[in-house]
Design an enzyme around this catalytic site. Sequence first.
Site, PDB file in Angstrom:
ATOM      1  N   CYS A  19      82.344 -54.009  80.602  1.00 41.65           N
ATOM      2  CA  CYS A  19      83.035 -55.577  80.399  1.00 41.65           C
ATOM      3  C   CYS A  19      83.474 -55.585  82.590  1.00 41.65           C
ATOM      4  CB  CYS A  19      83.767 -55.698  80.164  1.00 41.65           C
ATOM      5  SG  CYS A  19      83.453 -55.386  78.270  1.00 41.65           S
ATOM      6  N   ARG A  57      77.514 -54.815  85.306  1.00 42.99           N
ATOM      7  CA  ARG A  57      79.323 -54.310  83.379  1.00 42.99           C
ATOM      8  C   ARG A  57      79.036 -54.676  82.223  1.00 42.99           C
ATOM      9  NH1 ARG A  57      82.174 -50.978  86.906  1.00 42.99           N
ATOM     10  NH2 ARG A  57      83.733 -51.419  84.467  1.00 42.99           N
ATOM     11  N   TRP A 113      80.605 -56.932  77.776  1.00 43.98           N
ATOM     12  CA  TRP A 113      79.658 -56.404  77.244  1.00 43.98           C
ATOM     13  C   TRP A 113      80.045 -55.604  75.499  1.00 43.98           C
ATOM     14  CZ3 TRP A 113      79.873 -51.284  75.326  1.00 43.98           C
ATOM     15  CH2 TRP A 113      78.600 -50.942  74.963  1.00 43.98           C
ATOM     16  N   ASN A 168      88.944 -54.657  79.771  1.00 47.80           N
ATOM     17  CA  ASN A 168      88.122 -53.667  80.168  1.00 47.80           C
ATOM     18  C   ASN A 168      88.940 -52.862  79.180  1.00 47.80           C
ATOM     19  OD1 ASN A 168      85.859 -52.395  80.548  1.00 47.80           O
ATOM     20  ND2 ASN A 168      86.264 -52.197  82.534  1.00 47.80           N
ATOM     21  N   GLY A 169      88.164 -51.590  78.331  1.00 47.95           N
ATOM     22  CA  GLY A 169      88.367 -50.694  77.681  1.00 47.95           C
ATOM     23  C   GLY A 169      88.376 -50.981  76.441  1.00 47.95           C
ATOM     24  N   GLU A 218      63.133 -38.317  81.751  1.00 49.33           N
ATOM     25  CA  GLU A 218      63.534 -39.179  82.478  1.00 49.33           C
ATOM     26  C   GLU A 218      62.746 -40.578  82.523  1.00 49.33           C
ATOM     27  OE1 GLU A 218      66.005 -40.294  83.219  1.00 49.33           O
ATOM     28  OE2 GLU A 218      65.856 -41.528  85.417  1.00 49.33           O
ATOM     29  N   LYS A 277      63.185 -44.388  80.856  1.00 52.48           N
ATOM     30  CA  LYS A 277      63.540 -45.972  81.741  1.00 52.48           C
ATOM     31  C   LYS A 277      62.349 -46.500  81.481  1.00 52.48           C
ATOM     32  CE  LYS A 277      65.425 -45.099  84.355  1.00 52.48           C
ATOM     33  NZ  LYS A 277      66.279 -44.083  84.587  1.00 52.48           N
ATOM     34  N   GLU A 330      64.307 -48.387  77.972  1.00 51.36           N
ATOM     35  CA  GLU A 330      65.716 -49.165  78.094  1.00 51.36           C
ATOM     36  C   GLU A 330      65.195 -50.555  78.392  1.00 51.36           C
ATOM     37  OE1 GLU A 330      68.499 -47.352  80.783  1.00 51.36           O
ATOM     38  OE2 GLU A 330      67.456 -46.253  82.034  1.00 51.36           O
ATOM     39  N   HIS A 360      54.107 -28.742  67.962  1.00 48.89           N
ATOM     40  CA  HIS A 360      55.088 -28.661  66.312  1.00 48.89           C
ATOM     41  C   HIS A 360      55.150 -29.374  66.271  1.00 48.89           C
ATOM     42  CE1 HIS A 360      55.050 -24.465  67.790  1.00 48.89           C
ATOM     43  NE2 HIS A 360      55.412 -24.766  69.212  1.00 48.89           N
ATOM     44  N   LYS A 400      75.789 -51.597  83.417  1.00 52.05           N
ATOM     45  CA  LYS A 400      75.837 -50.503  83.680  1.00 52.05           C
ATOM     46  C   LYS A 400      77.155 -48.618  83.829  1.00 52.05           C
ATOM     47  CE  LYS A 400      73.980 -48.563  88.175  1.00 52.05           C
ATOM     48  NZ  LYS A 400      72.898 -48.486  87.697  1.00 52.05           N
TER      49      LYS A 400
HETATM   50  C1  F6R Z   1      69.338 -44.839  82.800  1.00 55.00           C
HETATM   51  C2  F6R Z   1      71.226 -45.221  83.370  1.00 55.00           C
HETATM   52  C3  F6R Z   1      72.014 -44.038  81.948  1.00 55.00           C
HETATM   53  C4  F6R Z   1      73.199 -43.408  83.360  1.00 55.00           C
HETATM   54  C5  F6R Z   1      74.213 -42.912  82.226  1.00 55.00           C
HETATM   55  C6  F6R Z   1      75.045 -42.307  83.375  1.00 55.00           C
HETATM   56  O1  F6R Z   1      68.449 -45.902  83.651  1.00 55.00           O
HETATM   57  O2  F6R Z   1      71.812 -45.935  84.259  1.00 55.00           O
HETATM   58  O3  F6R Z   1      71.778 -43.278  81.423  1.00 55.00           O
HETATM   59  O4  F6R Z   1      72.372 -42.690  83.558  1.00 55.00           O
HETATM   60  O5  F6R Z   1      75.220 -43.596  81.540  1.00 55.00           O
HETATM   61  O6  F6R Z   1      75.769 -42.929  84.671  1.00 55.00           O
HETATM   62  P1  F6R Z   1      76.076 -42.237  85.412  1.00 55.00           P
HETATM   63  O7  F6R Z   1      76.225 -41.529  86.096  1.00 55.00           O
HETATM   64  O8  F6R Z   1      77.341 -44.048  86.048  1.00 55.00           O
HETATM   65  O9  F6R Z   1      77.519 -41.468  84.624  1.00 55.00           O
END
Ligand code: F6R
Length: 582
Positions: free
Chosen positions: A2, A29, A71, A97-98, A461, A465, A468, A484, A577
């Site tokens: 948020c 956010r 969010w 927010n929280g 990774e 990507k 998501e 396995h 984010k």
């Molecule tokens: C994936 C992504 C998330 C962040 C994770 C940690 O693309 O962005 O998996 O890597 O939420 O976020 P930070 O690095 O801000 O602690």
Amino acid sequence: MCGIVGYSSTSNSIELSEFVSMIKSLDYRGYDSWGFTFKDADQLKTEKQLGKIETPNQQGSATFVIGHTRWATHGKVTKDNTHPHTSNSNKISLVHNGIIENHQELRNKLKDNGFNFYGETDTEVIPNLIEFHLRTSESVLEAFKKTLDELKGTFAITFLHDKSKKIFFARRDSPLTIGVDKDSLIVSSDVTSFIDRTKKVIYLEDGDYGYINSEIKIFNKEKEVHREISEIDWDVSKAKKGDFKHFMLKEISEQVDTVKQALIQDSKLIEKITNELKSSEVYIVACGSSYNAAKAAEGEFLKNGLIPRIIHAHEFEQYEKFLSEKSTIIAISQSGETLDLINAVKIAKTREAKINAIVNVQGSSLTRLSDNNIFMNVGPEICVLSTKSYTAQVAILMLLASSLINKPNESKQEIEEIVRHIYYLTSESARKHTKELSQILRYSNHIFTIGRGRDYATAMEAALKIKEVSYIHAEGFAGGEIKHGPIAMIEHGTPCIVFVPNKNNQDILSNAQELKSRGAFIIGISEKKDETFDYWIKVLGPDKFSPILRIIPIQALSYYLAIMKGLDPDKPRNLAKSVTVK
Ligand code: F6R
């Protein structure tokens, strides 16, 4: 998650449409619903909308406005659950927010005192609790303080009171900053909402509360406190899309510079941290892509004689009893606000462990908890997906690993050399080839990504990507693991992306062969073409840097898959984010 923002000025009003664009700059956010409240004489007027932030229905301007982009955590995406939340008599309008952990208990108490509730959010108790305490308080600030004392959990709050020409605020474990402009003050979750107005910022500390009008009053533990004004050191253009259609593509392209920038570090600081690493037990904690970055660099640490324990921040509690002043933590986070990570760091601090952060956002909670901060220097990352921050994290970890054997400049020189490969991988012609692949894969139900050693981290990774942003189920496997169990999933045409190193590639090529013989469609990511590949993406450069180089085409592939499917790559569903909830 948020985003919250509040604008206050005693001399200069802001157009509501302009204020809404400030909320929009925080929509990374959360983007489920949004709303704002402004003071119109002694009345509070609120507008709430579901979905993406558009032009407001309300016209005009105001001198005191608060806003929110949500969010959803507690309660569905409905107007009743959308912020701002107003108290029963419309005296207080509040954004948050929280998470308020004891909201049920407080809700019951307020109900017993005649208050009604209309939505399902934990937030709704806060404005009503302030209103409840106003009955027995001499000032709004006093009622606010009594409220804060009763709240359990994490929060950043701002609110308006109908009769006060002030915006009140408080923070506990959720970020909150104040932008200091010539004739206005802006309280906000993040500087991106005011960077185009002012670069002067105050980063509030945990436990701070107070108000802004033409001045800033900050209190902590009932005492008035002073917080320094800092200068934001990046430019507003960094937070704009420029010629790019999406932030994701812009940020992928920026890697040609950001990987180098990440290595511009104070050599004394790197030396100090390296010495600590050599003489202690090392724990690397992170979540999501930041965790994958640690896994990608693990091999380099091992090669140079250090065994780091790489742990998801949310699982770190289990390690508490092993921590002491002889432990060193490397906490990795783009945002510096990920609550699980912040909690892990707090646990480590209680055991007197040393905390080193690899972090992007200046002034974030993590930077204030750490003994040493290594900044990623990549500028703001606006797309919800981590791209340039991931490769910067890997680059910094490689720098630390090479410093262990007293060769800190080795990675710097090598990175200089691989920049030309990054340049090619982010070029339009390379992207065209990846775009073709996205056309082939767009209707797939599953995509598997496979690698060994450092390429296993890249596979993890890559899968993250793809899933998501395109919502295609993607899973990363270690090449040695597929027989396995996972191989049972392979059918005719199942896409498998295989990361193949230049040297010692026999085992992974055998894995590709095994998958192909079960009907898999093999996409090879490598320097040389192999007969097993049905599609080939050429990636040049030394194996050591494959975690940086080989992920780039998959970042681009993920982007194009989202585009092909008509999705917004910057704002994937259900994500935000900065994950400031447990
Ligand atoms: C994936 C992504 C998330 C962040 C994770 C940690 O693309 O962005 O998996 O890597 O939420 O976020 P930070 O690095 O801000 O602690």
